[in-house]
Design a protein around this motif. Structure first.
Motif, mmCIF file in Angstrom:
data_model
loop_
_atom_site.group_PDB
_atom_site.id
_atom_site.type_symbol
_atom_site.label_atom_id
_atom_site.label_comp_id
_atom_site.label_asym_id
_atom_site.label_seq_id
_atom_site.Cartn_x
_atom_site.Cartn_y
_atom_site.Cartn_z
ATOM 1 N N GLU A 213 -7.477 8.334 24.347
ATOM 2 C CA GLU A 213 -8.190 9.456 24.955
ATOM 3 C C GLU A 213 -8.724 9.063 26.328
ATOM 4 O OE1 GLU A 213 -9.951 13.175 25.578
ATOM 5 O OE2 GLU A 213 -8.356 12.492 24.255
ATOM 6 N N GLN B 278 -7.773 10.835 29.951
ATOM 7 C CA GLN B 278 -8.759 11.396 30.875
ATOM 8 C C GLN B 278 -8.729 10.675 32.226
ATOM 9 O OE1 GLN B 278 -10.287 14.161 30.169
ATOM 10 N NE2 GLN B 278 -9.464 14.156 28.095
ATOM 11 N N CYS C 10 -17.663 16.545 30.134
ATOM 12 C CA CYS C 10 -18.005 17.015 28.785
ATOM 13 C C CYS C 10 -17.559 18.453 28.536
ATOM 14 C CB CYS C 10 -19.519 16.895 28.550
ATOM 15 S SG CYS C 10 -20.129 15.193 28.535
ATOM 16 N N THR D 50 -13.396 18.817 28.225
ATOM 17 C CA THR D 50 -12.693 17.970 27.265
ATOM 18 C C THR D 50 -11.981 18.738 26.159
ATOM 19 O OG1 THR D 50 -12.979 16.132 25.724
ATOM 20 C CG2 THR D 50 -14.846 17.592 25.989
ATOM 21 N N VAL D 51 -12.656 19.667 25.482
ATOM 22 C CA VAL D 51 -12.033 20.421 24.394
ATOM 23 C C VAL D 51 -11.411 21.715 24.913
ATOM 24 C CG1 VAL D 51 -12.404 21.554 22.171
ATOM 25 C CG2 VAL D 51 -13.639 19.440 22.713
ATOM 26 N N GLU E 170 -7.893 21.425 26.328
ATOM 27 C CA GLU E 170 -6.837 21.331 25.302
ATOM 28 C C GLU E 170 -6.488 22.721 24.779
ATOM 29 O OE1 GLU E 170 -5.258 18.696 24.579
ATOM 30 O OE2 GLU E 170 -6.520 16.968 25.056
ATOM 31 N N LEU F 179 -11.602 14.148 16.266
ATOM 32 C CA LEU F 179 -11.217 14.621 17.588
ATOM 33 C C LEU F 179 -12.445 14.821 18.467
ATOM 34 C CD1 LEU F 179 -8.514 17.103 18.568
ATOM 35 C CD2 LEU F 179 -10.840 17.615 19.293
ATOM 36 N N SER G 23 -14.118 11.377 19.355
ATOM 37 C CA SER G 23 -13.373 10.628 20.369
ATOM 38 C C SER G 23 -13.585 11.220 21.754
ATOM 39 C CB SER G 23 -11.875 10.610 20.037
ATOM 40 O OG SER G 23 -11.629 9.906 18.838
ATOM 41 N N LYS G 24 -13.502 12.534 21.825
ATOM 42 C CA LYS G 24 -13.655 13.195 23.114
ATOM 43 C C LYS G 24 -15.083 13.073 23.645
ATOM 44 C CE LYS G 24 -9.798 16.400 23.031
ATOM 45 N NZ LYS G 24 -9.268 15.862 24.296
ATOM 46 N N ALA H 198 -16.053 11.167 27.047
ATOM 47 C CA ALA H 198 -16.695 11.982 28.084
ATOM 48 C C ALA H 198 -18.017 11.372 28.531
ATOM 49 C CB ALA H 198 -16.920 13.407 27.573
#
Length: 267
Positions: free
Chosen positions: A22, A26, A100, A103-104, A107, A126, A129-130, A134
């Motif tokens: 991850e 990034q 932050c 990040t999600v 996706e 998930l 990890s993100k 972040a």
């Protein structure tokens, strides 16, 4: 059938979406490099400004007061502290909200979120990890700025304490951005929402009519790190600010994990 059973037997949720994977994803994104470049360039922009303007000096009008800006070029540590001062109110909010908040939601906007979950990557794994990656990039952004500006000085430990407090104070923005990132498929909505709400907090803190209620606003303590640079180290403001920021952040992170665990993923 035996091969399928063997794979299923060896499956470990903790091994899915490793932090290094991850982090590498990034790191390779253009917005990470652009943000790093902006933060690294700020000290040089200030140096040029001081050179063009003749250098900072006492502009207190005879009151005898000397500000941090006035002593910016006195030492490398002072210059690093000045860079931190001019950027803590807004500039450092942007990378936190970006890392932050994007990040999600990013996706989801790429329609890759459902494929990650189908890998299968557990939802909590998930998010964890993100979030860790972040926050790691957010901390790196805050460390990068004073490191570039810092040449030498005995106040390095104090400056490190100031950077640590700035990071803690920005956890509220991180929490807002991360929570909004789990609620929307639009990365800019999450980032912009977090920055906007942070600005609202700053505006409310400027309303003196609120009196002691302002102490419950994270923005009220955003410059408490300056107490770390006083001749006598003052902990009161930083402790109060850290408690307020961490409290808000924990609630927002909990809302993000709780909401995402129940959300229907269609993107």
């Amino acid at each position: 059938m035996s091969a399928v059973q063997e794979v299923a037997a060896g499956y470990r949720a903790s091994r899915t979406l490793p932090l290094r994977v991850e982090a590498l994803r990034q790191w390779r994104r253009r917005r990470t490099l652009v943000m790093g470049g902006v933060l690294a360039a700020l000290p040089f922009i200030l140096m040029i400004a001081f050179a063009v303007g003749g250098g900072p000096g006492s502009r207190d009008g005879g009151t005898g007061r000397v500000t941090l800006i006035d002593t910016a070029t006195a030492s490398g540590a002072n210059f690093a502290a000045t860079c931190l001062f001019v950027s803590a109110g807004f500039l450092l909010v942007v990378p936190v909200a970006l890392f932050c908040g994007d990040t999600v939601a990013s996706e989801a906007s790429w329609s890759s979120l459902r494929y990650l979950l189908a890998s299968p990557v557990p939802r909590m794994r998930l998010l964890w990890s993100k979030l860790v990656v972040a926050l790691g990039f957010s901390l790196a952004a805050m460390v990068l700025l004073p490191v570039v500006a810092l040449a030498a000085g005995d106040t390095v430990p104090r400056l490190a304490l100031a950077v640590a407090f700035v990071f803690v104070s920005q956890l509220v923005t991180a929490g807002l951005a991360f929570w909004l990132s789990t609620r929307t498929d639009a990365p800019l909505g999450a980032v912009g929402g977090a920055v906007g709400l942070t600005i609202v907090g700053n505006v409310l803190d400027a309303v003196t009519a609120l009196g002691s209620w302002r102490e419950f606003l994270p923005a009220h303590w955003q410059f408490a790190w300056a107490d770390a640079l006083q001749p006598q180290l003052e902990w009161g403001g930083m402790v109060k600010g850290a408690v307020v920021s961490v409290s808000y952040a924990l609630v927002l992170f909990a809302l993000a994990f709780r909401g995402f665990s129940r959300k229907d993923i269609v993107s």
